[in-house]
Design a protein around this motif. Structure first.
Motif, PDB file in Angstrom:
ATOM      1  N   UNK A 117      28.723  19.476  25.494  1.00 28.30           N
ATOM      2  CA  UNK A 117      29.725  18.904  26.512  1.00 28.30           C
ATOM      3  C   UNK A 117      29.308  17.834  27.324  1.00 28.30           C
ATOM      4  N   UNK A 118      29.785  16.471  27.044  1.00 27.08           N
ATOM      5  CA  UNK A 118      29.553  15.279  27.646  1.00 27.08           C
ATOM      6  C   UNK A 118      30.651  14.782  28.556  1.00 27.08           C
ATOM      7  N   UNK A 119      30.219  14.325  29.665  1.00 31.78           N
ATOM      8  CA  UNK A 119      31.044  13.588  30.532  1.00 31.78           C
ATOM      9  C   UNK A 119      30.992  11.897  30.352  1.00 31.78           C
ATOM     10  N   UNK A 120      31.578  11.393  29.739  1.00 32.62           N
ATOM     11  CA  UNK A 120      31.405  10.005  29.360  1.00 32.62           C
ATOM     12  C   UNK A 120      31.780   8.850  30.554  1.00 32.62           C
ATOM     13  N   UNK A 121      32.507   9.502  31.688  1.00 35.74           N
ATOM     14  CA  UNK A 121      32.545   8.820  32.813  1.00 35.74           C
ATOM     15  C   UNK A 121      31.504   8.917  33.760  1.00 35.74           C
ATOM     16  N   UNK A 122      30.926   9.866  33.771  1.00 32.54           N
ATOM     17  CA  UNK A 122      29.568  10.219  34.754  1.00 32.54           C
ATOM     18  C   UNK A 122      28.332   9.897  33.878  1.00 32.54           C
ATOM     19  N   UNK A 123      28.510  10.066  32.544  1.00 35.47           N
ATOM     20  CA  UNK A 123      27.229   9.904  31.632  1.00 35.47           C
ATOM     21  C   UNK A 123      26.263  10.883  31.702  1.00 35.47           C
ATOM     22  N   UNK A 124      26.953  12.136  31.797  1.00 35.32           N
ATOM     23  CA  UNK A 124      26.178  13.346  32.053  1.00 35.32           C
ATOM     24  C   UNK A 124      26.468  14.478  30.990  1.00 35.32           C
ATOM     25  N   UNK A 125      25.406  15.354  30.896  1.00 31.23           N
ATOM     26  CA  UNK A 125      25.903  16.518  30.045  1.00 31.23           C
ATOM     27  C   UNK A 125      26.382  17.914  31.016  1.00 31.23           C
ATOM     28  N   UNK A 126      27.663  18.228  30.459  1.00 29.05           N
ATOM     29  CA  UNK A 126      28.230  19.225  31.413  1.00 29.05           C
ATOM     30  C   UNK A 126      27.776  20.714  31.021  1.00 29.05           C
ATOM     31  N   UNK A 127      27.789  20.745  29.945  1.00 27.02           N
ATOM     32  CA  UNK A 127      27.608  22.202  29.212  1.00 27.02           C
ATOM     33  C   UNK A 127      26.779  21.982  28.052  1.00 27.02           C
ATOM     34  N   UNK A 128      26.004  23.287  27.755  1.00 30.23           N
ATOM     35  CA  UNK A 128      25.443  23.486  26.509  1.00 30.23           C
ATOM     36  C   UNK A 128      25.065  24.842  26.118  1.00 30.23           C
ATOM     37  N   UNK A 129      25.378  25.308  24.841  1.00 26.93           N
ATOM     38  CA  UNK A 129      24.919  26.851  24.913  1.00 26.93           C
ATOM     39  C   UNK A 129      24.764  27.112  23.236  1.00 26.93           C
ATOM     40  N   UNK A 130      24.307  28.041  22.925  1.00 29.29           N
ATOM     41  CA  UNK A 130      24.056  28.275  21.417  1.00 29.29           C
ATOM     42  C   UNK A 130      24.618  29.880  21.249  1.00 29.29           C
ATOM     43  N   UNK A 131      25.261  29.823  20.186  1.00 28.55           N
ATOM     44  CA  UNK A 131      26.020  31.292  19.665  1.00 28.55           C
ATOM     45  C   UNK A 131      25.260  31.489  18.156  1.00 28.55           C
ATOM     46  N   UNK A 132      25.346  32.728  17.935  1.00 28.58           N
ATOM     47  CA  UNK A 132      25.181  33.257  16.569  1.00 28.58           C
ATOM     48  C   UNK A 132      26.181  34.270  16.280  1.00 28.58           C
ATOM     49  N   UNK A 133      26.497  34.345  14.811  1.00 28.63           N
ATOM     50  CA  UNK A 133      27.491  35.624  14.562  1.00 28.63           C
ATOM     51  C   UNK A 133      27.857  35.289  13.012  1.00 28.63           C
ATOM     52  N   UNK A 134      28.428  36.329  12.536  1.00 28.36           N
ATOM     53  CA  UNK A 134      28.695  36.244  11.133  1.00 28.36           C
ATOM     54  C   UNK A 134      29.981  35.429  10.647  1.00 28.36           C
ATOM     55  N   UNK A 135      30.240  35.115   9.570  1.00 29.42           N
ATOM     56  CA  UNK A 135      31.461  34.173   9.360  1.00 29.42           C
ATOM     57  C   UNK A 135      32.739  34.747   9.768  1.00 29.42           C
ATOM     58  N   UNK A 136      33.035  35.867  10.109  1.00 25.70           N
ATOM     59  CA  UNK A 136      33.969  36.558  10.730  1.00 25.70           C
ATOM     60  C   UNK A 136      34.254  36.217  12.117  1.00 25.70           C
ATOM     61  N   UNK A 137      33.036  36.001  12.512  1.00 26.08           N
ATOM     62  CA  UNK A 137      32.751  35.885  13.966  1.00 26.08           C
ATOM     63  C   UNK A 137      33.042  34.332  14.575  1.00 26.08           C
ATOM     64  N   UNK A 138      33.265  33.442  13.414  1.00 21.36           N
ATOM     65  CA  UNK A 138      33.307  31.892  13.748  1.00 21.36           C
ATOM     66  C   UNK A 138      34.459  31.806  14.715  1.00 21.36           C
TER      67      UNK A 138
END
Length: 443
Positions: free
Chosen positions: A134-155
């Protein structure tokens, strides 16, 4: 005594006091026959109107990589749109992945203060690897970032979790897109207690019965539902563990047993019993029904208990003043204090998670509507405009309200923001939705 005008003893699924005959109030829920969860064919359709007082402009790009990335982005867009607090900026063809460098000025020129993007890949075991930023285009910073894993049913669940993170990072309030709702679906002569995602998708049947099903109540940890079953020929309160389908009768006294409400710690249930005459409020142990203790003592009807967030008192409906109104009483008993004074009919109290706001069903000009009462100032806001709106339930973040409405001659599931600005209707092609309740945050 009958407080409403259209009680139907044969169909307790119609509004609360209105439907309730002498068997009092919240006598509820449903069950049976099919205790193992199964998939429901009825899919909910969502219609949204209105916008929030403030809208955050955001672009949600399709996640790069696997085709599933488009589905994830679509779910996130739908979640944020449903809140009424976000304005979506077109990100078609953006082609952004987690390693992409964001051209903040270009996105600002398009009107986006924020941009969410990501990528989807397949792991060796067949699961999906979902990465988001997630980026903030006003402050030109990255607000958040994370990785998930799961099955197709969990998407879809993963997409809801990402939407929750976006919502909280931007508004400062936890999102509720990954939570669940429960409601009763009546199709013909069959009642089903269904559990679905907060957007109404992925409905699962937890209970099915030929007997009426009404008023489920979530435990604070979301693992159990309390309800009342009529299968034995009279209402009995059960606690049902969702993971195992095991259930325990916790109130099975002579007369009516109804209106279960959980204490914040999940150890106690408030229930309404007629074992000593008219309906009065008691508390029991949620695990086995032991420890019965009477809370109210009135020569009239006391019903529909709901715990305060601190667990020290109960809000409830009573006609002790001559008409149905909301009162509050400590768990140690004592003299109840009247809370509602606007209008001559206020029932079904539900308190916001922060304890500052009370929802009621109020009767105005012959119509039943959901009202919001500021407990500190006494100021009231009518949140809905229907003719027969019932069973309000706060989202766990207090920002939205779920309720049952009558539209086009049938009962549907509806929602409204806590300020009344944004409304949504969830409906099914066949059947009537009743007795909705919003589940807690899932941890």
């Amino acid at each position: 005594m009958k407080f409403g005008q259209h009680s139907t003893a044969s169909d307790p699924g119609q509004g609360f006091w209105q439907r309730l005959p002498a068997s009092l109030a919240a006598v509820l829920l449903v069950l049976m026959a099919m205790i193992s969860p199964s998939r429901s064919d009825a899919q909910l359709k969502v219609d949204i109107s209105g916008v929030g007082a403030r809208q955050y402009p955001i672009a949600i790009a399709d996640f790069n990589g696997d085709p599933a990335g488009a589905l994830i982005a679509d779910v996130i867009r739908a979640d944020l749109t449903r809140s009424g607090q976000f304005r979506l900026v077109n990100a078609t063809g953006a082609g952004l992945g987690v390693e992409s460098v964001i051209a903040s000025e270009e996105w600002r020129a398009k009107g986006a203060d924020y941009i969410a993007y990501g990528s989807v890949g397949r792991l060796a075991d067949g699961r999906y690897d979902v990465k988001y930023r997630l980026g903030d285009t006003v402050k030109k910073t990255n607000l958040d970032g994370i990785a998930f894993s799961g099955t197709e049913k969990e998407l879809r669940r993963i997409a809801h979790q990402i939407a929750d993170r976006i919502y909280e990072k931007i508004t400062g309030i936890p999102g509720v897109f990954a939570t669940r709702i429960a409601y009763v679906l009546k199709q013909g002569s069959t009642y089903e207690l269904q559990i679905a995602d907060a957007d109404g998708q992925n409905p699962q049947v937890a209970l099915r019965s030929r007997e009426p099903v009404i008023s489920p109540a979530w435990s604070p940890d979301g693992s159990r539902l309390a309800y009342v079953s009529f299968e034995s020929g009279k209402p009995v309160v059960y606690v049902h563990t969702l993971a195992t389908s095991k259930r325990v009768p916790v109130a099975n006294y002579k007369g009516n047993n109804s209106a279960p409400a959980w204490s914040p710690d999940g150890n106690t249930l408030a229930v309404v019993l007629t074992r000593d005459g008219l309906s009065q409020i008691y508390v029991v142990n949620a695990s086995d029904g032991g420890g019965l203790r009477r809370i109210t003592r009135s020569p009239l009807i006391d019903t529909e208990p709901f715990f305060s967030p601190d667990g020290r008192s109960l809000f409830f409906t009573s006609d002790r003043s001559g008409s149905p109104q909301v009162y509050q009483v400590g768990l140690d008993g004592g003299e109840p204090k009247r809370v509602s004074f606007n209008g001559g009919y206020n029932i079904s109290p539900r308190v916001s998670p922060d304890g500052k706001t009370l929802l009621t069903v109020t009767r105005r000009d012959g119509a039943y509507r959901i009202a919001s009462l500021n407990l500190a100032t006494g100021s009231e806001t009518l949140l809905t405009e229907g003719s027969d709106d019932q069973s309000p339930s706060f989202a766990p973040n207090g920002m939205q309200v779920l309720y049952a409405a009558v539209q086009g001659g049938r009962s549907v599931l509806a929602g409204v923001s806590s300020d009344g600005r944004v409304r949504q209707t969830l409906s099914v092609l066949n059947g009537e939705i009743r007795e909705p309740t919003w589940g807690p945050f899932l941890h």
